[in-house]
Design an enzyme around this catalytic site. Structure first.
Site, PDB file in Angstrom:
ATOM      1  N   LYS A  61     -10.132   1.304 -24.830  1.00  0.00           N
ATOM      2  CA  LYS A  61     -11.452   1.883 -25.123  1.00  0.00           C
ATOM      3  C   LYS A  61     -12.399   0.841 -25.696  1.00  0.00           C
ATOM      4  O   LYS A  61     -13.612   0.905 -25.458  1.00  0.00           O
ATOM      5  CB  LYS A  61     -11.335   3.104 -26.043  1.00  0.00           C
ATOM      6  CG  LYS A  61     -10.696   4.288 -25.326  1.00  0.00           C
ATOM      7  CD  LYS A  61     -11.134   5.650 -25.823  1.00  0.00           C
ATOM      8  CE  LYS A  61     -10.567   6.723 -24.892  1.00  0.00           C
ATOM      9  NZ  LYS A  61     -10.719   8.076 -25.353  1.00  0.00           N
ATOM     10  N   LYS A  67      -4.755   6.728 -14.248  1.00  0.00           N
ATOM     11  CA  LYS A  67      -4.608   8.145 -14.586  1.00  0.00           C
ATOM     12  C   LYS A  67      -5.924   8.908 -14.367  1.00  0.00           C
ATOM     13  O   LYS A  67      -7.004   8.318 -14.479  1.00  0.00           O
ATOM     14  CB  LYS A  67      -4.098   8.336 -16.023  1.00  0.00           C
ATOM     15  CG  LYS A  67      -5.119   8.121 -17.108  1.00  0.00           C
ATOM     16  CD  LYS A  67      -4.679   8.769 -18.427  1.00  0.00           C
ATOM     17  CE  LYS A  67      -5.862   8.808 -19.387  1.00  0.00           C
ATOM     18  NZ  LYS A  67      -5.856   9.817 -20.384  1.00  0.00           N
ATOM     19  N   LYS A 127     -11.280  11.913 -17.812  1.00  0.00           N
ATOM     20  CA  LYS A 127     -12.565  12.592 -17.975  1.00  0.00           C
ATOM     21  C   LYS A 127     -13.715  11.616 -17.794  1.00  0.00           C
ATOM     22  O   LYS A 127     -14.819  11.992 -17.474  1.00  0.00           O
ATOM     23  CB  LYS A 127     -12.656  13.164 -19.384  1.00  0.00           C
ATOM     24  CG  LYS A 127     -11.761  14.345 -19.621  1.00  0.00           C
ATOM     25  CD  LYS A 127     -12.164  14.981 -20.937  1.00  0.00           C
ATOM     26  CE  LYS A 127     -11.088  15.868 -21.456  1.00  0.00           C
ATOM     27  NZ  LYS A 127     -10.753  15.595 -22.836  1.00  0.00           N
TER      28      LYS A 127
END
Ligand code: ATP
Ligand code: LTN
Length: 332
Positions: free
Chosen positions: A115, A197, A200
């Site tokens: 992130k 993966k 969102k």
């Protein structure tokens, strides 16, 4: 009250509408485990602001994510369903636990590395200490089991280490939690880049199926799913796209890979993709209908949120008092 059933805690961030990965990897198990365990489920809004959020949008997302939990079958009477910021004790315990967590441990967290690489302009302290807040979420409820997708295994391992360390210093205080990871669906991959993966925050909207996508959208996205040029429906190394579709089909229908291989022997990818799209759309339709009813009933949502927050606070108060006493604070 004495603890009779084993306890479960899990959380989901209100960063966007949950996708099929969240659903099959975690949420399905949340529903399944409600009879056997004492369950607490949270919309973890405190976690979500580690990445910059638009306040208006976040508010809407919290409300919708909460309504969606109820629509999926989280029973607010049987379980505790609440919004994390409605129970201030998560942040309190997080502070204490951060003093029992090493800088080096947090530096090794892969989600932090990912992130911070994704948002180099905002590598804030909250993003770094996020796993401590997650440990506090779990440990405050003395959870035995935490249903999550595979990507959260490392964070859970850290929560276990923090609990063990605290227990070693101060004597038995926390239950050391175990992960509960589904056999199929624990890592649903992107339909467009099946080596990544489903996420969102995927920039390509065709990679991810929102649980609120309508039937046509779901089928269209599955039809476009990336596969390979072999034209054989089999679960094998090197067939990431097909493996992912087979895992999804298996998770939704409960069929084994062998059964699926037999069912589609000699058939083309087009037919298989359509079949996967259809079972997913059929599976999500009742959730979507229920969601439409619940989201229209603001009073009901508020009531459930309030009840959930009260139950959550009561449970964590006991842990907090115990912790404060153990570290030497004066508990009045
Ligand atoms: P993003 O999808 O943007 O990476 P996230 O991983 O932060 O979001 P959360 O909403 O916090 O998602 O995750 C809720 C639950 O869904 C967690 O238990 C997580 O392990 C699980 N999960 C997330 N992505 C997947 C996936 N692709 N497959 C299976 N489970 C997943
Ligand atoms: N970190 C998780 C969300 C999360 C969670 C939790 C999961 C926050 N607190 C406690 C299980 C238990 C994520 O990003 N998926």
């Amino acid at each position: 009250m004495e603890k009779t059933k084993k306890r479960i805690f899990s959380g989901i961030q209100p960063t966007n509408t949950p996708h099929l990965g969240n659903y099959l990897g975690a949420l399905v198990n949340w529903i399944k485990l409600q009879d056997e365990y004492e369950c607490t489920y949270s919309i973890v809004d405190l976690h979500s602001i580690t990445v910059r959020q638009d306040p208006q949008k976040l508010k809407k997302q919290i409300n919708e994510s909460y309504a969606l939990l109820l629509a999926m079958g989280v029973d607010p009477d049987k379980s505790t369903a609440f919004v994390q910021s409605h129970n201030c004790q998560h942040a309190e315990l997080s502070w204490v636990l951060s003093c029992y967590t090493q800088f080096g441990e947090l530096s090794r967290m892969t989600q932090f590395k990912d992130k911070s690489a994704k948002h180099p302009e905002n590598v804030n302290a909250g993003l770094f200490t996020y796993p401590v807040l997650m440990a506090a979420d779990i440990l405050a409820y003395q959870a035995d089991l935490v249903p999550v997708g595979i990507d959260q295994k490392q964070h859970l391992e850290l929560a276990r280490n923090i609990a063990q360390r605290f227990n070693q210093v101060h004597g038995d205080t926390f239950i050391v939690p175990e992960p509960y990871i589904a056999k199929t669906g624990a890592k649903v991959m992107s339909l467009q880049s099946p080596e990544k993966k489903m996420s969102k925050s995927d920039e390509n909207p065709n990679g991810s199926i929102s649980v609120l996508d309508d039937r046509d959208t779901i089928i269209r996205k599955f039809k476009r799913a990336v596969t390979d040029s072999e034209a054989v429906i089999a679960y094998r190394e090197g067939k990431d796209g097909i493996n992912n579709l087979m895992s999804i089909y298996s998770a939704v229908t409960d069929k084994s890979f062998e059964e699926i291989e037999k069912e589609f022997a000699g058939k083309g990818y087009g037919e298989f993709k359509l079949a996967v799209g259809e079972v997913v759309a059929d599976h999500l339709a009742p959730v979507q209908n229920e969601f439409a009813k619940i989201i229209a009933d603001k009073k009901y949502i508020d009531e459930c949120m309030r009840k959930g927050a009260e139950k959550a606070f009561k449970t964590t108060r006991k842990t907090l008092q115990k912790v404060y006493k153990k570290v030497g604070f004066i508990v009045l």
